[in-house]
Design an enzyme around this catalytic site. Structure first.
Site, PDB file in Angstrom:
ATOM      1  CG  ASP A   1       1.596  -3.785   5.714  1.00  0.00           C
ATOM      2  OD1 ASP A   1       2.388  -2.930   6.265  1.00  0.00           O
ATOM      3  OD2 ASP A   1       0.238  -3.495   5.346  1.00  0.00           O
TER       4      ASP A   1
ATOM      5  CG  HIS B   1       0.926   2.914  12.672  1.00  0.00           C
ATOM      6  ND1 HIS B   1      -0.348   2.760  12.946  1.00  0.00           N
ATOM      7  CD2 HIS B   1       1.296   2.194  11.668  1.00  0.00           C
ATOM      8  CE1 HIS B   1      -0.922   2.018  11.757  1.00  0.00           C
ATOM      9  NE2 HIS B   1       0.224   1.926  10.807  1.00  0.00           N
TER      10      HIS B   1
ATOM     11  CG  ASP C   1       2.775   0.422   7.962  1.00  0.00           C
ATOM     12  OD1 ASP C   1       2.260  -0.142   6.928  1.00  0.00           O
ATOM     13  OD2 ASP C   1       1.785   0.529   9.007  1.00  0.00           O
TER      14      ASP C   1
ATOM     15  CG  HIS D   1      -0.432  -0.006   2.517  1.00  0.00           C
ATOM     16  ND1 HIS D   1      -0.309   1.180   3.271  1.00  0.00           N
ATOM     17  CD2 HIS D   1      -0.102  -0.762   3.402  1.00  0.00           C
ATOM     18  CE1 HIS D   1       0.313   0.910   4.144  1.00  0.00           C
ATOM     19  NE2 HIS D   1       0.229  -0.312   4.635  1.00  0.00           N
TER      20      HIS D   1
ATOM     21  CD  GLU E   1      -2.808  -1.350   5.536  1.00  0.00           C
ATOM     22  OE1 GLU E   1      -2.961  -2.515   6.399  1.00  0.00           O
ATOM     23  OE2 GLU E   1      -2.422  -0.320   5.776  1.00  0.00           O
ATOM     24  CD  GLU E   2      -1.363   2.635   7.724  1.00  0.00           C
ATOM     25  OE1 GLU E   2      -2.103   2.393   8.391  1.00  0.00           O
ATOM     26  OE2 GLU E   2      -0.166   2.485   7.390  1.00  0.00           O
TER      27      GLU E   2
END
Length: 366
Positions: free
Chosen positions: A242, A322, A187, A69, A221-222
């Site tokens: 991922d 994150h 990510d 992504h 995706e997030e």
């Protein structure tokens, strides 16, 4: 297969330099499109910009897909405040504690402003111990945007509106000697760089794939929808790329490939997952297994959208996901090797090219 690490790292650094919070991904889509065009890989775009590219194989079906992504975490303007600052809300799921102190870019129409995300009580000289006791929450954050004036009207005059996107600076550091890469948004831009590196190698080496291989680049995706709308209905196998969290209680590592056995949505496909594990063993690729409790990927959104396909998840180990993340080049190289060998392997089941099959053709577990 020896990964082209110069291309991989160059690609990663260029990706990280492009702001792309979910909902604000057009520029990173153009970047990937340009790379695919340069590699002479045909592709098409959905209305919103998800990319579906195809490296042709000897036969069309049962075809397979690799997915990463392009979108990242970010924020949006919630309110223009009387003190000349901005209330914000997160894009994607991340903790306000991880946003405190970030430098960021605010996109207001055709203007780009710089600013800092700060707690409401940021000054120790003013608030003393109160700035330590203030709860970390998005309600206690504001964007101090670098616009002269210091009041709400100054923001209005600058053309800033509710809903404007805020992109967090990646602060990328690549240490080629140690192999460590520190940055926000690894990510999943590291996964995108791996996927492009695999694509480049397949094209330049002119390898003959057994079936069509689709390269999917998703843009939401997030925020949960991911690969829900970019698949061909005849895709039988899909492997998501991922991050795997290297944290206490987890078995992921910053080295080698982490093969996910399950996430919060349940187990991944038994046969496809074990096929990837067998490829690691057969080709001497360092790997480990893990299960994630607070995690979902493009695979989950594809299944939830009603696609009947086998899914798996392979990961590069990431520390402080994150937040200000760290990965190691070794994991990216191992992932590249695994996906190369997967692309060259035969389809798991010939009957997977059918939407429905008879019981005698259905596989058995050991």
């Amino acid at each position: 297969m020896s990964p082209n690490t110069d291309y991989l790292l160059s690609c990663l650094e260029r990706l990280l330099a492009i702001p792309s919070p979910s909902g604000f991904t057009d520029q990173v889509v153009h970047f990937v499109g340009e790379e695919l065009a340069r590699l002479n890989i045909p592709f098409e775009l959905t209305r919103r910009g998800a990319i579906r590219a195809t490296v042709a194989g000897r036969q069309r079906s049962p075809d397979r897909a690799l997915v990463a992504h392009l979108d990242t975490l970010g924020a949006q303007v919630k309110r223009l405040k009387d003190n000349g600052r901005l209330e914000v809300v997160p894009v994607g799921h991340w903790n306000a504690r991880f946003a405190e102190g970030c430098r960021a870019s605010l996109f207001a129409g055709k203007r780009r402003y710089r600013g800092s995300l700060l707690p409401l009580k940021a000054s120790g000289h003013t608030f003393g111990n109160a700035n330590d006791s203030q709860e970390a929450s998005w309600q206690n954050l504001e964007l101090r945007v670098d616009v002269p004036g210091g009041d709400r009207q100054a923001l209005v005059n600058a053309g800033i509106h509710i809903g404007d996107f805020i992109a967090i600076d990646p602060q990328t550091e690549v240490d080629r000697e140690s192999g460590f890469i520190n940055s926000r948004h690894l990510d999943d831009k590291a996964g995108v760089a791996v996927l492009l590196t695999v694509a480049k190698a397949l094209v330049e080496d002119q390898v003959a794939l057994p079936v069509d291989l689709h390269l999917l680049f998703t843009i939401t995706e997030e925020v949960g929808s991911g690969a829900s709308s970019v698949l061909h209905q005849d895709v039988a196998e899909m492997v998501s790329i991922d991050n795997g969290t290297t944290a206490p209680g987890q078995n992921s590592s910053e080295y080698g490939v982490t093969v996910a056995m399950a996430d919060q949505t349940g187990p991944f496909d038994y046969h496809l997952t074990h096929h990837l594990l067998q490829l690691c063993q057969a080709h001497g690729i360092a790997h480990q297994r893990d299960i994630f409790r607070f995690y979902r990927s493009d695979s989950a959104s594809a299944i939830e959208a009603g696609n009947d396909l086998r899914t798996a998840l392979v990961c590069f180990g990431i520390d402080a996901s994150h937040y200000y993340e760290r990965i190691h080049l070794d994991a990216l190289c191992c992932l590249t090797q695994l996906l190369w060998h997967y692309a060259l392997s035969e389809p798991l089941f010939a009957d997977d090219n059918k939407l429905l099959t008879q019981r005698p053709d259905f596989p058995h577990m050991p």
